[in-house]
Write a protein that holds these residues in place. Structure first.
Motif, mmCIF file in Angstrom:
data_model
loop_
_atom_site.group_PDB
_atom_site.id
_atom_site.type_symbol
_atom_site.label_atom_id
_atom_site.label_comp_id
_atom_site.label_asym_id
_atom_site.label_seq_id
_atom_site.Cartn_x
_atom_site.Cartn_y
_atom_site.Cartn_z
ATOM 1 N N PRO A 108 -34.832 -83.059 -98.280
ATOM 2 C CA PRO A 108 -34.425 -83.053 -97.744
ATOM 3 C C PRO A 108 -33.149 -84.011 -98.748
ATOM 4 C CG PRO A 108 -36.148 -83.907 -96.666
ATOM 5 C CD PRO A 108 -36.616 -82.535 -98.479
ATOM 6 N N LEU A 109 -32.009 -84.959 -98.258
ATOM 7 C CA LEU A 109 -31.198 -86.000 -99.417
ATOM 8 C C LEU A 109 -32.469 -87.067 -99.250
ATOM 9 C CD1 LEU A 109 -27.768 -85.832 -97.698
ATOM 10 C CD2 LEU A 109 -29.085 -85.403 -99.729
ATOM 11 N N VAL A 110 -33.021 -87.907 -98.252
ATOM 12 C CA VAL A 110 -33.402 -89.275 -98.282
ATOM 13 C C VAL A 110 -34.603 -89.177 -99.731
ATOM 14 C CG1 VAL A 110 -33.246 -89.957 -95.918
ATOM 15 C CG2 VAL A 110 -35.150 -88.428 -96.426
ATOM 16 N N MET A 135 -31.738 -82.410 -93.874
ATOM 17 C CA MET A 135 -31.233 -81.289 -94.682
ATOM 18 C C MET A 135 -31.236 -81.864 -95.961
ATOM 19 S SD MET A 135 -27.717 -81.411 -92.400
ATOM 20 C CE MET A 135 -27.951 -81.030 -90.618
ATOM 21 N N ASN A 136 -30.804 -80.826 -97.147
ATOM 22 C CA ASN A 136 -30.806 -80.868 -98.510
ATOM 23 C C ASN A 136 -28.877 -81.341 -98.922
ATOM 24 O OD1 ASN A 136 -30.335 -78.513 -98.418
ATOM 25 N ND2 ASN A 136 -31.132 -77.199 -99.677
ATOM 26 N N LEU A 137 -28.582 -81.565 -98.080
ATOM 27 C CA LEU A 137 -26.914 -81.676 -98.456
ATOM 28 C C LEU A 137 -26.532 -82.512 -97.466
ATOM 29 C CD1 LEU A 137 -26.234 -78.373 -100.226
ATOM 30 C CD2 LEU A 137 -26.252 -79.756 -101.360
ATOM 31 N N ILE A 141 -20.801 -80.044 -95.397
ATOM 32 C CA ILE A 141 -21.788 -79.445 -95.989
ATOM 33 C C ILE A 141 -22.354 -79.056 -95.342
ATOM 34 C CG2 ILE A 141 -22.274 -78.183 -98.183
ATOM 35 C CD1 ILE A 141 -19.578 -79.690 -98.288
ATOM 36 N N ALA A 142 -24.087 -79.542 -95.113
ATOM 37 C CA ALA A 142 -24.510 -78.087 -94.872
ATOM 38 C C ALA A 142 -24.149 -77.825 -93.147
ATOM 39 C CB ALA A 142 -25.832 -78.553 -93.902
ATOM 40 N N CYS A 143 -23.298 -78.231 -91.768
ATOM 41 C CA CYS A 143 -22.982 -78.300 -90.938
ATOM 42 C C CYS A 143 -21.649 -77.074 -91.310
ATOM 43 C CB CYS A 143 -22.390 -79.132 -89.964
ATOM 44 S SG CYS A 143 -23.815 -79.916 -89.637
ATOM 45 N N SER A 144 -21.095 -77.218 -92.280
ATOM 46 C CA SER A 144 -19.992 -75.904 -92.112
ATOM 47 C C SER A 144 -19.809 -74.560 -92.967
ATOM 48 C CB SER A 144 -18.890 -76.837 -92.519
ATOM 49 O OG SER A 144 -18.845 -77.195 -94.007
ATOM 50 N N THR A 145 -21.515 -73.934 -93.864
ATOM 51 C CA THR A 145 -21.186 -73.810 -94.417
ATOM 52 C C THR A 145 -22.391 -72.927 -94.786
ATOM 53 O OG1 THR A 145 -22.258 -75.002 -96.121
ATOM 54 C CG2 THR A 145 -20.282 -74.610 -96.344
ATOM 55 N N GLN A 146 -22.877 -71.602 -95.242
ATOM 56 C CA GLN A 146 -24.194 -70.840 -95.645
ATOM 57 C C GLN A 146 -25.109 -71.547 -96.367
ATOM 58 O OE1 GLN A 146 -25.519 -69.170 -92.839
ATOM 59 N NE2 GLN A 146 -23.829 -69.574 -91.414
ATOM 60 N N ILE A 147 -25.984 -71.836 -96.744
ATOM 61 C CA ILE A 147 -27.447 -72.716 -97.235
ATOM 62 C C ILE A 147 -27.974 -71.735 -97.948
ATOM 63 C CG2 ILE A 147 -28.563 -74.784 -98.353
ATOM 64 C CD1 ILE A 147 -26.424 -76.810 -96.195
ATOM 65 N N VAL A 148 -27.994 -71.527 -98.988
ATOM 66 C CA VAL A 148 -29.071 -70.743 -99.972
ATOM 67 C C VAL A 148 -29.834 -71.736 -101.134
ATOM 68 C CG1 VAL A 148 -29.615 -68.850 -101.061
ATOM 69 C CG2 VAL A 148 -27.911 -68.926 -99.016
ATOM 70 N N GLN A 149 -31.244 -71.882 -100.539
ATOM 71 C CA GLN A 149 -31.687 -72.235 -101.686
ATOM 72 C C GLN A 149 -31.706 -71.608 -102.903
ATOM 73 O OE1 GLN A 149 -34.831 -73.761 -99.564
ATOM 74 N NE2 GLN A 149 -34.091 -75.614 -98.799
ATOM 75 N N GLY A 150 -31.637 -71.547 -103.809
ATOM 76 C CA GLY A 150 -32.151 -70.741 -105.241
ATOM 77 C C GLY A 150 -30.757 -70.882 -106.259
ATOM 78 N N ASP A 151 -30.317 -69.754 -106.703
ATOM 79 C CA ASP A 151 -29.294 -69.515 -107.656
ATOM 80 C C ASP A 151 -28.516 -68.334 -107.197
ATOM 81 O OD1 ASP A 151 -30.683 -67.078 -108.143
ATOM 82 O OD2 ASP A 151 -31.043 -67.280 -109.668
#
Length: 164
Positions: A108-110, A135-137, A141-151
Motif C-alpha cells: 500500500p502507499l503508506v 491501496m497500492n496506487l 486510479i484505484a477506484c477507476s481502473t482494474q489494477i493488475v499486480q504484475g507485468d
C-alpha cells in the motif's frame, strides 16, 4: 479484434520501438490489436513545442481509436507513476473506456512512501499526508481502473479473462 492503447513510460526506454513491437505481439497473442504511441512517426521538420503538440494529438487520436487502455503504472523517476501515462488513463476513463493498469508494486502507499506518524496523521518525508486506504496506487486510479499486480503479460491475461 479489440484495440488496446498501450500507455506507459516504456516510450522512454532505449529500446522503445522494439519493446513496443514486443508488447503488440503479446497483445495479438491474447486477442488484442495493440496501439503503441510510437506507431506514428512525427514529421521530421517538427521540434520543440510543435513536436510536443504533435505527439499529444497523435496519442489522443490513438486513445480515441482504442476500445480499451492498458497502462504501465510502475513507479517512474520516483515513487509515483509517469504523469503523462496517468493523464492518458484519466482521459480514457473520462471517455468511458475500460482501463487496465499494471504495476509490480504490491505494498500500500503508506508502505511505499517511507512514512511516519505526525500529529495523528501518516505523513511522508516532506510532511504531506499519505492516503491510507490499503491501496497500492492513488485512490483516483484505484477506484477507476482494474489494477493488475504484475507485468504486461499478467495484465493482458487478466484483460482476456475479464472480457475487456
Amino acid at each position: 479484434m479489440k484495440k488496446v492503447y498501450l500507455a506507459g513510460f516504456d516510450v522512454f526506454r532505449p529500446d522503445a520501438a522494439s519493446y513496443g513491437q514486443r508488447l503488440k505481439t503479446l497483445c495479438a497473442r491474447h486477442g488484442f490489436a495493440g496501439l503503441y504511441p510510437l506507431d506514428n512517426a512525427a514529421p521530421r521538420q517538427l521540434s520543440g513545442a510543435a513536436l510536443a503538440d504533435w505527439i499529444y494529438r497523435a496519442n489522443i487520436a490513438l486513445i480515441e481509436q482504442a476500445d480499451c487502455v492498458m497502462a504501465n503504472l510502475n513507479p517512474f523517476r520516483g515513487l509515483e507513476p509517469d504523469s503523462g501515462t496517468v493523464f492518458e488513463v484519466g482521459y480514457a476513463v473520462a471517455k468511458g473506456k475500460p482501463v487496465w493498469v499494471y504495476t509490480e508494486q504490491v505494498q500500500p502507499l503508506v508502505a511505499q512512501a517511507g512514512v511516519q506518524t505526525q500529529d495523528g496523521r501518516v505523513v511522508d518525508a516532506q510532511g504531506y499526508t499519505v492516503e491510507d486506504f490499503g491501496m497500492n496506487l492513488n485512490l483516483m486510479i484505484a477506484c477507476s481502473t482494474q489494477i493488475v499486480q504484475g507485468d504486461a503479460l499478467a495484465c493482458l491475461q487478466a484483460m482476456q479473462a475479464g472480457g475487456s
